[in-house]
Scaffold this active site. Structure first.
Site, PDB file in Angstrom:
ATOM      1  N   LEU A 125      25.083  -4.985 -13.454  1.00 34.89           N
ATOM      2  CA  LEU A 125      25.220  -5.413 -12.063  1.00 34.89           C
ATOM      3  C   LEU A 125      26.625  -5.956 -11.819  1.00 34.89           C
ATOM      4  O   LEU A 125      27.358  -5.470 -10.943  1.00 34.89           O
ATOM      5  CB  LEU A 125      24.162  -6.492 -11.765  1.00 34.89           C
ATOM      6  N   GLU A 127      30.504  -7.070 -11.805  1.00 37.11           N
ATOM      7  CA  GLU A 127      31.759  -6.327 -11.921  1.00 37.11           C
ATOM      8  C   GLU A 127      32.902  -7.335 -12.006  1.00 37.11           C
ATOM      9  O   GLU A 127      32.696  -8.519 -11.715  1.00 37.11           O
ATOM     10  CB  GLU A 127      31.940  -5.417 -10.692  1.00 37.11           C
ATOM     11  N   SER A 132      28.599 -13.798  -8.663  1.00 33.85           N
ATOM     12  CA  SER A 132      27.599 -14.449  -7.809  1.00 33.85           C
ATOM     13  C   SER A 132      27.426 -13.675  -6.502  1.00 33.85           C
ATOM     14  O   SER A 132      26.318 -13.532  -5.989  1.00 33.85           O
ATOM     15  CB  SER A 132      28.030 -15.888  -7.507  1.00 33.85           C
ATOM     16  N   ASP A 240      14.758 -12.330 -10.406  1.00 29.57           N
ATOM     17  CA  ASP A 240      13.703 -13.359 -10.306  1.00 29.57           C
ATOM     18  C   ASP A 240      12.937 -13.434 -11.616  1.00 29.57           C
ATOM     19  O   ASP A 240      12.637 -14.511 -12.132  1.00 29.57           O
ATOM     20  CB  ASP A 240      12.708 -13.025  -9.179  1.00 29.57           C
ATOM     21  N   GLN A 336      24.298 -35.761 -31.469  1.00 32.01           N
ATOM     22  CA  GLN A 336      24.586 -37.197 -31.552  1.00 32.01           C
ATOM     23  C   GLN A 336      23.729 -37.854 -32.634  1.00 32.01           C
ATOM     24  O   GLN A 336      24.207 -38.692 -33.400  1.00 32.01           O
ATOM     25  CB  GLN A 336      24.328 -37.845 -30.177  1.00 32.01           C
ATOM     26  N   ILE A 337      22.476 -37.468 -32.695  1.00 29.44           N
ATOM     27  CA  ILE A 337      21.576 -38.041 -33.709  1.00 29.44           C
ATOM     28  C   ILE A 337      22.017 -37.638 -35.119  1.00 29.44           C
ATOM     29  O   ILE A 337      21.911 -38.424 -36.063  1.00 29.44           O
ATOM     30  CB  ILE A 337      20.106 -37.623 -33.412  1.00 29.44           C
ATOM     31  N   GLY A 339      25.035 -37.259 -35.954  1.00 31.66           N
ATOM     32  CA  GLY A 339      26.367 -37.829 -36.220  1.00 31.66           C
ATOM     33  C   GLY A 339      27.352 -36.733 -36.604  1.00 31.66           C
ATOM     34  O   GLY A 339      27.242 -35.600 -36.130  1.00 31.66           O
ATOM     35  N   GLY A 340      28.269 -37.037 -37.487  1.00 32.46           N
ATOM     36  CA  GLY A 340      29.315 -36.079 -37.875  1.00 32.46           C
ATOM     37  C   GLY A 340      28.754 -34.776 -38.426  1.00 32.46           C
ATOM     38  O   GLY A 340      29.302 -33.698 -38.184  1.00 32.46           O
ATOM     39  N   GLU A 363      22.585 -14.643 -15.412  1.00 34.74           N
ATOM     40  CA  GLU A 363      21.452 -14.240 -14.528  1.00 34.74           C
ATOM     41  C   GLU A 363      21.371 -15.154 -13.309  1.00 34.74           C
ATOM     42  O   GLU A 363      20.284 -15.540 -12.864  1.00 34.74           O
ATOM     43  CB  GLU A 363      20.165 -14.157 -15.337  1.00 34.74           C
TER      44      GLU A 363
HETATM   45  N1  COS Z   1      13.757 -10.579  -4.015  1.00 32.27           N
HETATM   46  C1  COS Z   1      13.830  -9.479  -3.239  1.00 32.27           C
HETATM   47  N2  COS Z   1      14.640  -9.409  -2.150  1.00 32.27           N
HETATM   48  C2  COS Z   1      15.385 -10.490  -1.846  1.00 32.27           C
HETATM   49  C3  COS Z   1      15.354 -11.675  -2.633  1.00 32.27           C
HETATM   50  C4  COS Z   1      14.498 -11.691  -3.762  1.00 32.27           C
HETATM   51  N3  COS Z   1      14.422 -12.759  -4.554  1.00 32.27           N
HETATM   52  N4  COS Z   1      16.202 -12.571  -2.106  1.00 32.27           N
HETATM   53  C5  COS Z   1      16.758 -11.979  -1.019  1.00 32.27           C
HETATM   54  N5  COS Z   1      16.264 -10.730  -0.864  1.00 32.27           N
HETATM   55  C6  COS Z   1      16.608  -9.758   0.153  1.00 32.27           C
HETATM   56  C7  COS Z   1      16.683 -10.425   1.510  1.00 32.27           C
HETATM   57  O1  COS Z   1      15.388 -10.444   2.120  1.00 32.27           O
HETATM   58  C8  COS Z   1      17.661  -9.521   2.244  1.00 32.27           C
HETATM   59  O2  COS Z   1      17.017  -8.339   2.664  1.00 32.27           O
HETATM   60  P1  COS Z   1      16.610  -8.076   4.212  1.00 32.27           P
HETATM   61  O3  COS Z   1      17.866  -8.261   5.001  1.00 32.27           O
HETATM   62  O4  COS Z   1      16.058  -6.696   4.209  1.00 32.27           O
HETATM   63  O5  COS Z   1      15.597  -9.144   4.534  1.00 32.27           O
HETATM   64  C9  COS Z   1      18.630  -9.107   1.164  1.00 32.27           C
HETATM   65  O6  COS Z   1      17.947  -9.272  -0.081  1.00 32.27           O
HETATM   66  C10 COS Z   1      19.921  -9.909   1.158  1.00 32.27           C
HETATM   67  O7  COS Z   1      19.589 -11.268   1.054  1.00 32.27           O
HETATM   68  P2  COS Z   1      20.636 -12.415   1.369  1.00 32.27           P
HETATM   69  O8  COS Z   1      21.214 -12.223   2.741  1.00 32.27           O
HETATM   70  O9  COS Z   1      19.970 -13.702   1.071  1.00 32.27           O
HETATM   71  O10 COS Z   1      21.802 -12.095   0.324  1.00 32.27           O
HETATM   72  P3  COS Z   1      23.080 -12.929  -0.074  1.00 32.27           P
HETATM   73  O11 COS Z   1      24.216 -11.986  -0.198  1.00 32.27           O
HETATM   74  O12 COS Z   1      23.229 -14.135   0.775  1.00 32.27           O
HETATM   75  O13 COS Z   1      22.777 -13.329  -1.612  1.00 32.27           O
HETATM   76  C11 COS Z   1      21.999 -14.592  -3.434  1.00 32.27           C
HETATM   77  C12 COS Z   1      21.741 -14.083  -2.022  1.00 32.27           C
HETATM   78  C13 COS Z   1      23.225 -15.490  -3.525  1.00 32.27           C
HETATM   79  C14 COS Z   1      20.772 -15.398  -3.809  1.00 32.27           C
HETATM   80  C15 COS Z   1      22.140 -13.385  -4.383  1.00 32.27           C
HETATM   81  O14 COS Z   1      23.307 -12.664  -4.095  1.00 32.27           O
HETATM   82  C16 COS Z   1      22.173 -13.763  -5.845  1.00 32.27           C
HETATM   83  O15 COS Z   1      21.132 -14.032  -6.440  1.00 32.27           O
HETATM   84  N6  COS Z   1      23.385 -13.768  -6.432  1.00 32.27           N
HETATM   85  C17 COS Z   1      23.511 -14.015  -7.853  1.00 32.27           C
HETATM   86  C18 COS Z   1      23.561 -12.723  -8.562  1.00 32.27           C
HETATM   87  C19 COS Z   1      23.429 -12.932 -10.006  1.00 32.27           C
HETATM   88  O16 COS Z   1      22.455 -13.507 -10.468  1.00 32.27           O
HETATM   89  N7  COS Z   1      24.432 -12.435 -10.768  1.00 32.27           N
HETATM   90  C20 COS Z   1      24.415 -12.551 -12.173  1.00 32.27           C
HETATM   91  C21 COS Z   1      23.868 -11.321 -12.761  1.00 32.27           C
HETATM   92  S1  COS Z   1      23.725 -11.508 -14.448  1.00 32.27           S
HETATM   93  S2  COS Z   1      22.809  -9.865 -14.864  1.00 32.27           S
END
Ligand code: COS
Length: 381
Positions: A125, A127, A132, A240, A336-337, A339-340, A363
């Protein structure tokens, strides 16, 4: 209300604990020191059904519930945080979205291989310029006569070097914002996929973390996961579930650090008594145990909500924030527990601290988790 694990959940916990003690503990320090990927352990986890824990048996998974999943991951992370995240990524970020959104073709030809452990998966995901702000990704796929041609770059790919196949999110319609993103499965040996040099990381050093460059990578139409334009939704759904896996990793590290601290405090004698007899040490142990117990309840609650079919994104974010911060805090207290001695590689607590820190970052950073939690509180979604 019943806080006891079911017979099956307890059986999964015991299996994971035995595996962690017998298969992971003996080589964990050495793998960390030498940055050795735990290939053999990952293969055995597949044989135990732990690489597709919540995938239905129809598609080669173990068909466990999410509570079993986080319980097993805690046991693995308690001993070896590197192996835990390899397993968590395959389960949460690879299998889960394919199970929820994939066609029967995807399930039969990809999910089944990931779930049985025949293949190891990685999730692409982030880049160089989108972390974020995941929607700011630039990698893109364009339609070709019989499929898609993908170009771009991805980084921070856990297992990106040792995996067999990627689940990748990229743009397919540059003018449609997050609605113009799609998800593809791409076997690692597809021409045009170039794997970069592994990152030299602070912790989880037995995992490989790489960047990818995609140059005219061709995949057939059948490799599209879900519908064209579903990429962002699929990504957030995967994350999630991934946050439960990272929370379990934090919890396992915290539990491991607590156990090491208890053990050391009983062995170490100062002023003629084991240091466990001193109030200052007892208070630390009591505070660590209290936070670990609170972290576990929060995580089990989030997992229970997922199993019960309730929304769980906010609870997963809370569990991820809390478990990860408890992990770092407990590892520091354990040092800490000690120590060194705790500051040396003669004891595992310094590794636990290095492994813990990443759980606050990947994530979705804990700052992003707090955005998710606050939006829920304020009724903004
Ligand atoms: N599950 C499914 N869909 C979701 C959701 C979720 N948990 N959260 C939001 N959506 C949907 C929203 O409903 C919206 O869709 P609709 O317009 O059709 O309703 C769409 O996704 C965009 O949502 P939103 O406007 O909230 O997006 P943002 O750009 O504001 O981003 C965050 C929201 C910041 C929460 C999101 O970009 C995020 O989680 N960023 C972190 C990414 C990350 O974890 N990166 C590290 C990857 S390590 S592999």
């Amino acid at each position: 209300m019943d806080f006891t694990l079911s017979e099956e959940q307890e059986m999964v916990r015991q299996t994971a604990r035995d595996f962690a003690e017998n298969e992971l503990r003996p080589g964990v320090a050495e793998r960390d020191a030498n940055e050795t990927f735990p290939a053999e352990a990952v293969k055995k986890l597949g044989e135990l059904g732990f690489m597709g824990m919540v995938v239905s048996e129809k598609w080669g998974g173990a068909g466990f519930d999410t509570v079993s999943y986080v319980v097993a991951l805690e046991e693995i992370a308690r001993v070896d945080a590197s192996t835990e995240i390899i397993c968590s990524v395959n389960n949460s970020l690879v299998c889960y979205p394919l199970q929820v959104f994939g066609s029967d073709y995807i399930k039969d030809n990809f999910l089944r291989k990931f779930a049985t452990g025949e293949w190891l998966g990685a999730f692409c995901l982030t880049e160089p310029e989108s972390g974020s702000d995941a929607g700011a990704m630039k990698s893109f796929a364009v339609r070709d006569r019989d499929g898609w041609v993908i170009n771009g770059s991805k980084n921070w790919i856990t297992s990106g070097k040792n995996c067999d196949c990627y689940v990748l999110v990229c743009k397919t319609d540059p003018d449609a914002g997050y609605r113009g993103t799609s998800t593809f499965v791409i076997p690692r040996d597809t021409p045009g996929v170039h794997v970069g040099k592994p990152e030299d990381k602070l912790g989880i050093r037995a995992t490989d973390t790489v960047s990818l460059t995609l140059q005219d990578v061709r995949v057939p139409d059948e490799n599209l996961v879900g519908e064209h334009g579903d990429g962002f939704k699929i990504m957030l759904t995967a994350l999630d579930s991934g946050r439960l896996g990272v929370a379990a990793q934090g919890l396992g590290i915290a539990q491991g650090a607590l156990e090491e601290a208890i053990k050391y405090s009983k062995e170490r004698v100062q002023f003629g008594r084991p240091i466990s007899k001193f109030q200052a040490i007892r208070n630390k142990l009591a505070d660590m145990a209290t936070r670990v117990a609170a972290a576990r309840q929060l995580l089990h609650y989030a997992a229970w909500r997922k199993d019960a079919g309730h929304s769980f994104a906010d609870e997963a974010a809370m569990a991820k924030v809390y478990c990860s911060e408890v992990a770092t805090w407990c590892a520091l207290e354990a040092i800490q527990i000690h120590g060194g001695y705790g500051y040396t590689k003669d004891y595992p607590v310094e590794r636990m601290l290095r492994d813990a820190k990443i759980t606050e970052i990947y994530e979705g950073t804990n700052e992003i988790q707090r955005i998710v939690i606050a939006r829920g509180l304020l009724g903004e979604k």
